[in-house]
Motif scaffolding. Structure first.
Motif: not given
Ligand code: ADP
Ligand code: MG
Length: 257
Positions: A1-24
């Protein structure tokens, strides 16, 4: 997974308010790779954790907004001490069918026999099952309804108290209601009739409710609505507080005998 994908994944998790998934996510992906988990297993685990956290947070929120004066559970209730309380009836009530069926419960009995304990414990079960619950003392409820009436916001207040799937009105009858108070409560009970459940506790038998309302016609109309679909639990027995005091008394006496 490159940096761009990693960052977008975390951003999307935040936008979708999937906070627990983001954390773990980061830790879990590492573990999952070591354990050779399938994509399906990974998705299942992450979504399951998110849902569990959300459910727990929602229960906490509802538990707070129910404003129980104390936390009491059915497990803590000593049925042997109070044989007039039928354990099978309470067990049946704890399935919360009464809430689904918009039925009421009335707990009657002298002070200290566990009326409020059982009302809170059933209320907490209802919160855990996803229902909105609100606990209020009868005198306090009447004062709030009367105040709203005087301030011209009675209908709004009624809507507030009608929205709960389960309302617990504690201590009916410790203080009699005046005419305005009796009318306010009658209106609330009529509004909730066959729409949502109410648990009442009272130290007065039904025959004495006329005195609480200081009006036998209103008391009869109120009881007619409450009792149409209702389980009455008549607790006859000794105060648990008294038992505790007696036990403490015995404890202090024994060393000196
Ligand atoms: P009531 O509302 O009937 O006046 P409460 O429910 O407030 O009485 O009970 C008084 C105290 O005794 C509370 O702390 C309650 O948890 C406890 N209690 C009452 N009955 C029992 C029981 N059968 N088993 C365990 N605790 C009880
Ligand atoms: Mg009580």
């Amino acid at each position: 997974m490159n940096n761009f994908t990693y960052e977008r994944l975390h951003n999307n998790l935040q936008c979708l308010k999937l906070d627990t998934i983001e954390e773990i996510l980061d830790n879990y992906l590492e573990l999952a790779a070591k354990d050779s988990k399938t994509t399906m297993e990974v998705l299942d685990h992450l979504l399951e954790q998110e849902r569990k956290h959300r459910d727990a947070a929602a229960i906490n929120r509802r538990m707070k907004s129910a404003v129980f004066p104390v936390k009491k559970t059915l497990e803590e209730f000593d049925f042997e001490f109070q044989p007039s309380v039928d354990k099978t009836v309470i067990k049946d009530l704890s399935t919360l069918r009464f809430v689904h069926n918009t039925e009421n419960i009335v707990l009657l009995g002298p002070p200290g026999v566990g009326k409020s304990h059982l009302a809170v414990a059933l209320g907490m079960e209802a919160v855990k099952a996803g229902f909105s619950v609100y606990f209020v003392n009868a005198g306090n409820l009447i004062e709030r309804l009367k105040k709203a009436n005087r301030e011209g916001v009675f209908e709004k207040k009624m809507r507030d108290f009608t929205k709960y799937k389960l309302l617990i009105i504690d201590e009916m009858g410790y203080l009699p209601f005046d005419e305005e108070g009796a009318h306010c409560l009658f209106q609330l009970i009529s509004k909730r009739y066959e729409k949502s459940s109410t648990i009442f506790t009272s130290n007065k038998s039904y025959g004495e409710w006329g005195e609480i309302f200081q009006d036998h016609v209103i008391a009869a109309a109120v009881l007619d609505r409450i009792l149409h679909h209702c389980t009455t639990i008549n607790i006859k027995g000794e105060s648990y507080r008294l038992k505790e005091r007696k036990r403490q008394g015995i404890k202090t006496v024994i060393p000196y005998t």
